[in-house]
Design a protein around this motif. Structure first.
Motif, PDB file in Angstrom:
ATOM      1  N   SER A  22      11.987   7.502   8.614  1.00 19.11           N
ATOM      2  CA  SER A  22      11.621   6.494   9.606  1.00 19.11           C
ATOM      3  C   SER A  22      11.887   5.113   9.054  1.00 19.11           C
ATOM      4  CB  SER A  22      10.145   6.635   9.983  1.00 19.11           C
ATOM      5  OG  SER A  22       9.326   6.457   8.858  1.00 19.11           O
ATOM      6  N   SER A  23      12.281   4.226   9.931  1.00 21.78           N
ATOM      7  CA  SER A  23      12.480   2.833   9.574  1.00 21.78           C
ATOM      8  C   SER A  23      12.389   2.029  10.851  1.00 21.78           C
ATOM      9  CB  SER A  23      13.842   2.621   8.892  1.00 21.78           C
ATOM     10  OG  SER A  23      14.870   3.041   9.753  1.00 21.78           O
ATOM     11  N   PRO A  24      12.001   0.747  10.761  1.00 19.47           N
ATOM     12  CA  PRO A  24      11.853  -0.028  11.987  1.00 19.47           C
ATOM     13  C   PRO A  24      13.182  -0.190  12.720  1.00 19.47           C
ATOM     14  CG  PRO A  24      11.262  -1.307  10.008  1.00 19.47           C
ATOM     15  CD  PRO A  24      11.739   0.016   9.556  1.00 19.47           C
ATOM     16  N   ALA A  25      13.257   0.318  13.946  1.00 19.76           N
ATOM     17  CA  ALA A  25      14.492   0.225  14.721  1.00 19.76           C
ATOM     18  C   ALA A  25      14.439  -0.923  15.719  1.00 19.76           C
ATOM     19  CB  ALA A  25      14.738   1.538  15.460  1.00 19.76           C
ATOM     20  N   ASP A  26      13.221  -1.376  16.057  1.00 26.79           N
ATOM     21  CA  ASP A  26      13.081  -2.418  17.062  1.00 26.79           C
ATOM     22  C   ASP A  26      12.498  -3.701  16.494  1.00 26.79           C
ATOM     23  OD1 ASP A  26      10.567  -1.560  16.501  1.00 26.79           O
ATOM     24  OD2 ASP A  26      10.074  -0.915  18.537  1.00 26.79           O
ATOM     25  N   GLY A  27      12.492  -3.813  15.169  1.00 29.13           N
ATOM     26  CA  GLY A  27      11.953  -5.011  14.540  1.00 29.13           C
ATOM     27  C   GLY A  27      10.448  -4.968  14.337  1.00 29.13           C
ATOM     28  N   LYS A  28       9.797  -3.947  14.898  1.00 29.09           N
ATOM     29  CA  LYS A  28       8.355  -3.807  14.734  1.00 29.09           C
ATOM     30  C   LYS A  28       8.073  -2.908  13.532  1.00 29.09           C
ATOM     31  CE  LYS A  28       7.363  -4.260  19.682  1.00 29.09           C
ATOM     32  NZ  LYS A  28       6.750  -3.619  20.878  1.00 29.09           N
ATOM     33  N   PRO A  29       6.963  -3.139  12.863  1.00 30.91           N
ATOM     34  CA  PRO A  29       6.663  -2.304  11.698  1.00 30.91           C
ATOM     35  C   PRO A  29       6.355  -0.864  12.098  1.00 30.91           C
ATOM     36  CG  PRO A  29       4.781  -3.683  12.241  1.00 30.91           C
ATOM     37  CD  PRO A  29       5.930  -4.165  13.088  1.00 30.91           C
ATOM     38  N   VAL A  30       6.700   0.055  11.225  1.00 31.16           N
ATOM     39  CA  VAL A  30       6.318   1.453  11.409  1.00 31.16           C
ATOM     40  C   VAL A  30       4.840   1.567  11.017  1.00 31.16           C
ATOM     41  CG1 VAL A  30       6.677   3.817  10.639  1.00 31.16           C
ATOM     42  CG2 VAL A  30       8.630   2.273  10.893  1.00 31.16           C
ATOM     43  N   THR A  31       4.043   2.097  11.893  1.00 25.47           N
ATOM     44  CA  THR A  31       2.617   2.245  11.611  1.00 25.47           C
ATOM     45  C   THR A  31       2.324   3.680  11.197  1.00 25.47           C
ATOM     46  OG1 THR A  31       1.977   0.497  13.160  1.00 25.47           O
ATOM     47  CG2 THR A  31       0.281   2.093  12.550  1.00 25.47           C
ATOM     48  N   ILE A  32       1.713   3.832  10.043  1.00 25.75           N
ATOM     49  CA  ILE A  32       1.325   5.166   9.578  1.00 25.75           C
ATOM     50  C   ILE A  32      -0.191   5.251   9.489  1.00 25.75           C
ATOM     51  CG2 ILE A  32       3.461   5.467   8.267  1.00 25.75           C
ATOM     52  CD1 ILE A  32       1.753   5.020   5.700  1.00 25.75           C
ATOM     53  N   THR A  33      -0.698   6.455   9.664  1.00 25.59           N
ATOM     54  CA  THR A  33      -2.128   6.705   9.494  1.00 25.59           C
ATOM     55  C   THR A  33      -2.355   7.354   8.136  1.00 25.59           C
ATOM     56  OG1 THR A  33      -1.868   8.833  10.632  1.00 25.59           O
ATOM     57  CG2 THR A  33      -2.601   6.942  11.943  1.00 25.59           C
ATOM     58  N   PHE A  34      -3.432   6.973   7.502  1.00 28.26           N
ATOM     59  CA  PHE A  34      -3.723   7.429   6.138  1.00 28.26           C
ATOM     60  C   PHE A  34      -5.203   7.716   6.010  1.00 28.26           C
ATOM     61  CE2 PHE A  34      -4.749   5.606   1.726  1.00 28.26           C
ATOM     62  CZ  PHE A  34      -4.691   6.850   1.115  1.00 28.26           C
ATOM     63  N   TRP A  35      -5.526   8.919   5.515  1.00 21.68           N
ATOM     64  CA  TRP A  35      -6.918   9.300   5.268  1.00 21.68           C
ATOM     65  C   TRP A  35      -7.134   9.456   3.765  1.00 21.68           C
ATOM     66  CZ3 TRP A  35      -8.076  13.904   9.138  1.00 21.68           C
ATOM     67  CH2 TRP A  35      -8.026  13.411  10.445  1.00 21.68           C
ATOM     68  N   GLY A  36      -8.227   8.921   3.273  1.00 24.86           N
ATOM     69  CA  GLY A  36      -8.540   9.060   1.858  1.00 24.86           C
ATOM     70  C   GLY A  36      -9.967   8.666   1.556  1.00 24.86           C
ATOM     71  N   TRP A  37     -10.336   8.754   0.293  1.00 22.05           N
ATOM     72  CA  TRP A  37     -11.704   8.432  -0.109  1.00 22.05           C
ATOM     73  C   TRP A  37     -11.783   7.789  -1.503  1.00 22.05           C
ATOM     74  CZ3 TRP A  37      -9.738  13.374   0.402  1.00 22.05           C
ATOM     75  CH2 TRP A  37      -9.491  14.070  -0.786  1.00 22.05           C
ATOM     76  N   ALA A  38     -10.683   7.714  -2.209  1.00 21.60           N
ATOM     77  CA  ALA A  38     -10.703   7.180  -3.572  1.00 21.60           C
ATOM     78  C   ALA A  38     -11.222   5.740  -3.582  1.00 21.60           C
ATOM     79  CB  ALA A  38      -9.305   7.242  -4.187  1.00 21.60           C
ATOM     80  N   LYS A  39     -12.017   5.433  -4.598  1.00 24.70           N
ATOM     81  CA  LYS A  39     -12.582   4.098  -4.722  1.00 24.70           C
ATOM     82  C   LYS A  39     -11.470   3.045  -4.781  1.00 24.70           C
ATOM     83  CE  LYS A  39     -16.908   5.496  -5.151  1.00 24.70           C
ATOM     84  NZ  LYS A  39     -17.930   5.189  -4.120  1.00 24.70           N
ATOM     85  N   GLY A  40     -11.682   1.945  -4.078  1.00 25.89           N
ATOM     86  CA  GLY A  40     -10.727   0.845  -4.098  1.00 25.89           C
ATOM     87  C   GLY A  40      -9.589   0.974  -3.108  1.00 25.89           C
ATOM     88  N   THR A  41      -9.558   2.079  -2.352  1.00 23.68           N
ATOM     89  CA  THR A  41      -8.435   2.303  -1.442  1.00 23.68           C
ATOM     90  C   THR A  41      -8.367   1.256  -0.332  1.00 23.68           C
ATOM     91  OG1 THR A  41      -8.410   4.686  -1.875  1.00 23.68           O
ATOM     92  CG2 THR A  41      -7.388   3.946   0.169  1.00 23.68           C
ATOM     93  N   LYS A  42      -9.513   0.874   0.190  1.00 24.92           N
ATOM     94  CA  LYS A  42      -9.534  -0.124   1.271  1.00 24.92           C
ATOM     95  C   LYS A  42      -8.841  -1.407   0.837  1.00 24.92           C
ATOM     96  CE  LYS A  42     -13.468  -2.076   2.094  1.00 24.92           C
ATOM     97  NZ  LYS A  42     -14.873  -2.279   2.541  1.00 24.92           N
ATOM     98  N   GLU A  43      -9.083  -1.801  -0.417  1.00 23.30           N
ATOM     99  CA  GLU A  43      -8.463  -3.004  -0.944  1.00 23.30           C
ATOM    100  C   GLU A  43      -6.956  -2.835  -1.143  1.00 23.30           C
ATOM    101  OE1 GLU A  43     -12.792  -3.167  -1.843  1.00 23.30           O
ATOM    102  OE2 GLU A  43     -11.246  -1.619  -1.969  1.00 23.30           O
ATOM    103  N   VAL A  44      -6.545  -1.641  -1.530  1.00 20.70           N
ATOM    104  CA  VAL A  44      -5.120  -1.354  -1.713  1.00 20.70           C
ATOM    105  C   VAL A  44      -4.380  -1.466  -0.373  1.00 20.70           C
ATOM    106  CG1 VAL A  44      -3.433   0.412  -2.343  1.00 20.70           C
ATOM    107  CG2 VAL A  44      -5.490   0.120  -3.724  1.00 20.70           C
ATOM    108  N   VAL A  45      -4.949  -0.869   0.651  1.00 21.98           N
ATOM    109  CA  VAL A  45      -4.326  -0.917   1.974  1.00 21.98           C
ATOM    110  C   VAL A  45      -4.232  -2.347   2.477  1.00 21.98           C
ATOM    111  CG1 VAL A  45      -4.592  -0.245   4.390  1.00 21.98           C
ATOM    112  CG2 VAL A  45      -5.013   1.434   2.578  1.00 21.98           C
ATOM    113  N   ALA A  46      -5.291  -3.130   2.280  1.00 17.75           N
ATOM    114  CA  ALA A  46      -5.281  -4.529   2.725  1.00 17.75           C
ATOM    115  C   ALA A  46      -4.193  -5.325   2.013  1.00 17.75           C
ATOM    116  CB  ALA A  46      -6.645  -5.167   2.478  1.00 17.75           C
ATOM    117  N   ALA A  47      -4.040  -5.082   0.710  1.00 22.56           N
ATOM    118  CA  ALA A  47      -3.019  -5.798  -0.063  1.00 22.56           C
ATOM    119  C   ALA A  47      -1.619  -5.403   0.382  1.00 22.56           C
ATOM    120  CB  ALA A  47      -3.201  -5.528  -1.552  1.00 22.56           C
TER     121      ALA A  47
END
Length: 429
Positions: A22-47
């Motif tokens: 997958s890659s952006p074909a229309d200039g819009k970002p590709v949105t993926i869903t991600f499930w996890g629980w590891a500490k610090g993950t929320k900060e990683v996703v935000a960055a």
């Protein structure tokens, strides 16, 4: 042996239809869903989201795998609404692969990318010669202890051998009858498995197209008999891991140490802020005093079987596991002390982790030595869910004397072989 095994009868799902890039074909970002629980993950996703325009990650925090996370993921896979990407620990990865829940991502993982990770991590994410996940961290065993409680009991240094550990347990109990040196977790087989791994055991191996299962080896028996004596002698607590009772015993100083892993450093610091400066870390005790370690946990990123956004999912997972920004954002959260699977990023993690809780001690020096000593002969089997359920059921009965650890291990081996055969795999016990 590494975790590399043959496809066919050993792993049910070893194919990829090649329709998942997958890659952006229309200039819009590709949105993926991600499930996890590891500490610090929320900060990683935000960055990641703030620094990337081509891919956007929607993150949902779910319970830890053993606490319901794996059941949630498995149910979502069966229902056809699984996230694009999810966390899975090394022990459970072969199980997800054998059930066809994850994709072979080999074509998205170059030799250069693989070279960034520790060999142990690459081995545990490689099955049938294919890559099924990207490793986030490795989790060597570490011994955390209360310096003040040890000193009060006349213990001058952390034990380097299991014989010394038992002697120290006796000293501590004598000095403070309500105190115990550590805890045996009946609900968490991974701690026992890590100690068996450390002792040189090898529960799973392959011969031709068949699995060989052998839990009752010298190393495993030694560990089981040792901890049975520790429990029978009332030298350790038997409590549920991370339970309120366990946390309370740490807070009150009635449990003096924690047999954990590299990620445990952040867990203790965030759980026990009032104990800042009282705790220290040391190498795990071993049978002969020579540094050796198994792995207790450790997390990977796997792409679900039905995702059509594999390329984007791997892009995020690669960034999270191999870039300084990804590691720094996780560790700087203050809740994670994970040891990167990419060794070049250890200095980044070390500089980002605040060590006030440990009196300024350099924990990552201990983690590094332990990581390098992780024994490479260990492989996880394709039915660890059944294995661990059997162990948890039996371990729960150990405290009241209705069974023993050696008996629990034998029972788990029989259960594991039966489950593997039930799945159509060739297996001998």
């Amino acid at each position: 042996m590494t975790a590399t095994v043959m496809c066919g009868s050993l792993l049910a799902a070893c194919s990829d239809d090649g329709q998942h890039s997958s890659s952006p074909a229309d200039g819009k970002p590709v949105t993926i869903t991600f499930w996890g629980w590891a500490k610090g993950t929320k900060e990683v996703v935000a960055a990641f989201n703030s620094s990337h325009k081509d891919v956007h990650v929607n993150y949902e925090e779910i319970p830890a795998g053993a606490a319901g996370g794996y059941a949630k993921i498995s149910n979502a896979v069966k229902a056809g609404n699984a996230p694009d990407l999810f966390n899975v620990e090394y022990p459970q990865l072969p199980d997800f692969v054998s059930q066809g829940a994850v994709q072979d991502i080999s074509k998205y993982v170059s030799a250069d990318l693989k070279s960034k990770y520790l060999d142990q991590a690459v081995g545990l994410t490689t099955l049938g010669g294919s890559t099924w996940a990207l490793p986030l961290d490795v989790a060597p065993q570490v011994f955390y202890y209360r310096k003040d409680l040890f000193k009060k009991a006349g213990i001058t240094a952390a034990p380097t051998t299991w014989a010394e550990f038992r002697t120290d347990a006796q000293k501590l109990k004598k000095a403070e009858p309500k105190a115990r040196i550590a805890t045996f977790f009946p609900d968490d087989p991974s701690t026992f498995q890590a100690m068996a791994w450390q002792a040189g055991a090898q529960w799973f191996s392959t011969e031709g197209d068949s699995w060989k299962v052998n839990f009752s080896q010298k190393g495993t028996n030694k560990v089981a008999e040792y901890w049975q004596k520790m429990i029978d002698g009332d030298l350790v607590r038997v409590q549920t891991s991370f339970s309120q009772a366990w946390t309370s015993s740490l807070q009150k100083g009635t449990t003096a140490s924690y047999l954990g892993a590299s990620w445990g450093g952040g867990v203790l610091a965030s759980t026990l802020p009032d104990a800042t400066g009282k705790w220290a870390a040391a190498p795990m005790p071993t049978w002969d005093g020579t540094t050796a370690s198994g792995m207790l946990g450790g997390t990977t990123f796997a792409v679900s079987k039905d995702s059509k956004k594999t390329e984007a999912a791997v892009e995020f997972a690669t960034w999270a596991t191999t870039t300084a920004e990804g590691i720094k954002s996780r560790i700087a959260s203050g809740t994670s002390s994970s040891y990167p699977a990419a060794p070049d990023l250890v200095p980044v993690a070390q500089s980002a982790f605040k060590t006030d809780f440990y009196g300024g001690q350099n924990l990552y020096a201990i983690y590094s030595a332990a990581a390098k000593s992780i024994r490479t002969n260990w492989a996880w089997g394709p039915a660890m869910g059944a294995t661990n359920t059997s162990l948890k059921d039996s371990f729960a009965k150990v405290a009241n004397g209705s069974t023993t650890l050696p008996a629990a291990i034998k029972g788990a081996e029989k259960t594991t072989v039966a489950e593997m055969k039930n799945r159509g795999l060739k297996a001998t016990g």
